[in-house]
Design an enzyme around this catalytic site. Structure first.
Site, PDB file in Angstrom:
ATOM      1  N   SER A  36       1.917  -9.683  -0.926  1.00  0.00           N
ATOM      2  CA  SER A  36       1.500  -8.280  -0.807  1.00  0.00           C
ATOM      3  C   SER A  36       1.787  -7.679   0.560  1.00  0.00           C
ATOM      4  CB  SER A  36       0.004  -8.156  -1.133  1.00  0.00           C
ATOM      5  OG  SER A  36      -0.764  -9.026  -0.314  1.00  0.00           O
ATOM      6  N   LYS A  92       0.817  -1.224   0.000  1.00  0.00           N
ATOM      7  CA  LYS A  92       0.000   0.000   0.000  1.00  0.00           C
ATOM      8  C   LYS A  92       0.848   1.270   0.000  1.00  0.00           C
ATOM      9  CE  LYS A  92      -4.456  -1.521   1.588  1.00  0.00           C
ATOM     10  NZ  LYS A  92      -4.276  -2.955   1.942  1.00  0.00           N
ATOM     11  N   GLU A 139     -10.350   7.125   3.250  1.00  0.00           N
ATOM     12  CA  GLU A 139     -11.263   6.176   3.875  1.00  0.00           C
ATOM     13  C   GLU A 139     -10.434   4.988   4.341  1.00  0.00           C
ATOM     14  OE1 GLU A 139     -10.421   6.082   0.757  1.00  0.00           O
ATOM     15  OE2 GLU A 139      -9.959   3.944   0.568  1.00  0.00           O
TER      16      GLU A 139
HETATM   17  C1  LIG Z   1      -5.092  -4.017   1.417  1.00  0.00           C
HETATM   18  C2  LIG Z   1      -4.366  -5.275   1.169  1.00  0.00           C
HETATM   19  C3  LIG Z   1      -4.704  -6.145   0.106  1.00  0.00           C
HETATM   20  C4  LIG Z   1      -5.877  -5.934  -0.805  1.00  0.00           C
HETATM   21  O1  LIG Z   1      -5.875  -4.783  -1.553  1.00  0.00           O
HETATM   22  P1  LIG Z   1      -5.623  -4.760  -3.121  1.00  0.00           P
HETATM   23  O2  LIG Z   1      -5.995  -3.386  -3.520  1.00  0.00           O
HETATM   24  O3  LIG Z   1      -6.501  -5.793  -3.748  1.00  0.00           O
HETATM   25  O4  LIG Z   1      -4.197  -5.060  -3.334  1.00  0.00           O
HETATM   26  C5  LIG Z   1      -3.922  -7.277  -0.094  1.00  0.00           C
HETATM   27  N1  LIG Z   1      -2.882  -7.570   0.710  1.00  0.00           N
HETATM   28  C6  LIG Z   1      -2.531  -6.772   1.728  1.00  0.00           C
HETATM   29  C7  LIG Z   1      -1.371  -7.155   2.568  1.00  0.00           C
HETATM   30  C8  LIG Z   1      -3.256  -5.599   2.002  1.00  0.00           C
HETATM   31  O5  LIG Z   1      -2.898  -4.811   3.025  1.00  0.00           O
END
Ligand SMILES: *Cc1c(COP(=O)(O)O)cnc(C)c1O
Length: 389
Positions: A372, A91, A113
């Site tokens: 992610s 993020k 948000e």
């Molecule tokens: C917020 C988040 C997601 C999901 O958000 P996307 O916009 O689909 O990437 C996925 N993995 C993590 C670790 C997150 O914090």
């Protein structure tokens, strides 16, 4: 309406666009123009690169998961380590890009948000770094369940506004943030958290998250001398996935696979509709109201998804699949035990699918899983779930 203005408005096939009141439309047009102006600006990109390196810790490694690969006996598994970024997830890539734009636009105040709080924390982080006034809208219900994230944001100097209207969840938080933007657009920047929302947000968020695939492509070519067989990423709103796919979209031989929770299978089961000011595949009832979703990973709990994913699904360029809660819990533990990497529950969705896919693919091929985020935030929840089993 001419074809060009459709493109300008951010359409991906029939998806995307901007379905908002005229006042807001005006504000979003200014944002779209400023983004166009700066996205290829040399000085802007030099500054972004500087913070990517010195603040976020980029580039993130592409790690060969050798033990997991041997255990599965198929394709080589590589992990794109977005979990190693400052604040522990992808993020930060997007919030950094947007806050640099906010600064260029002369904004004094940033609003955002947040659902579970992850995007709120990322936004509060960059606002602290740049000394910007920061207000986060969060559903009152969510502030109760995520009290620690509320404290984190406050620690970082943000003001958290608990929204009590309606269901007091993410949708109401988005509504309040948009109302704030319309009232205060002259000094306020709305920093949106995923590849969703009205134009220009999906295009802008993809642009800033594309750093993931720019790096991974260079890295896999250096390590393997060829493109990967597949790239896997989990899907909430779709930002880490579109960033992981972006640089491979033209490479037709690379399979692009988005993984959704079976309980929030927007792309797998959704139908065309409008949500939060844009058109996408959405889980909805017969009257077009979004259906409630439930995922063990808070970051994936969203009834809509990015418009570009909706198009990639329709054209067949990307594939979208689901995994169950049990498979995710299993994957969370397997990656921890075989590689010493505890993934976020969101990322564990992508790992879960890789466990099924890798054994079916030849040993000379490679699969990239986008990790992610890291799982520290989820350990307590997983502990509780495993205890109950
Ligand atoms: C917020 C988040 C997601 C999901 O958000 P996307 O916009 O689909 O990437 C996925 N993995 C993590 C670790 C997150 O914090």
């Amino acid at each position: 309406m001419s074809q060009t203005s459709q493109v300008e408005k951010g359409y991906f096939g029939e998806f995307g666009g901007s379905f908002v009141p005229p006042q807001l439309e005006k504000v979003l047009q200014i944002l779209a123009d400023q983004f166009e102006k700066y996205k290829d600006d040399e000085e802007f990109n030099r500054e972004l690169q500087y913070y990517f390196e010195d603040y976020v810790g980029r580039e993130s490694p592409l790690y060969f998961a050798e033990r997991l690969t041997n255990e599965l006996g198929g394709a080589k598994i590589y992990l794109k380590r977005e979990d190693l970024n400052h604040t522990g997830a992808h993020k930060i890539n997007n919030v950094l890009g947007q806050i640099l734009l906010a600064k260029r636009m002369g904004a004094k105040r940033v609003i955002a948000e947040t659902g579970a709080g992850q995007h709120g924390v990322a936004t509060a982080t960059v606002c602290a770094m740049f000394g910007m006034d920061c207000t986060i809208y969060m559903g009152a219900e969510d502030t109760k369940r995520q009290a620690l994230n509320v404290f984190r944001m406050e620690l970082l100097g943000a003001k958290v506004v608990a929204v009590t209207k309606g269901q007091a969840r993410l949708k109401e938080a988005v509504d309040e943030a948009l109302a704030d933007l319309v009232a205060n657009y002259e000094n306020t920047f709305y920093l949106l958290g995923s590849a969703v929302g009205p134009h220009p947000f999906p295009t802008m968020v993809k642009h800033f998250q594309s750093i993931i695939s720019k790096e991974s492509k260079r890295q896999i070519l250096a390590k393997e001398g060829r493109l990967p067989y597949a790239v896997l990423a989990c899907i909430g709103g779709g930002s880490n996935a579109i960033g992981s796919f972006a640089d491979y979209l033209e490479d037709e031989e690379v399979r692009l696979i988005g993984i959704e929770p079976a309980e929030a299978a927007t792309l797998t089961k959704g139908t065309t509709g409008v949500i939060h000011g844009f058109k996408c595949l959405v889980l909805q009832d017969e009257e077009g109201n979004p259906l409630p979703t439930y995922s063990i990973a808070a970051g994936l709990d969203y009834p809509g998804c990015g418009p570009e994913h909706s198009q990639l699904k329709t054209t067949g360029r990307a594939e979208y699949v689901t995994v169950t809660k049990a498979e995710v819990l299993e994957a969370f533990q397997i990656l921890s035990k075989t590689e010493g990497i505890i993934p976020a529950l969101e990322s564990a969705h992508a790992v879960a699918y890789a466990l099924k896919l890798a054994p079916t693919v030849g040993k000379k091929e490679s699969i990239i899983i986008n990790i992610s985020g890291r799982g520290d935030k989820d350990v307590e929840q997983v502990f509780a779930m495993l205890k109950d089993q």
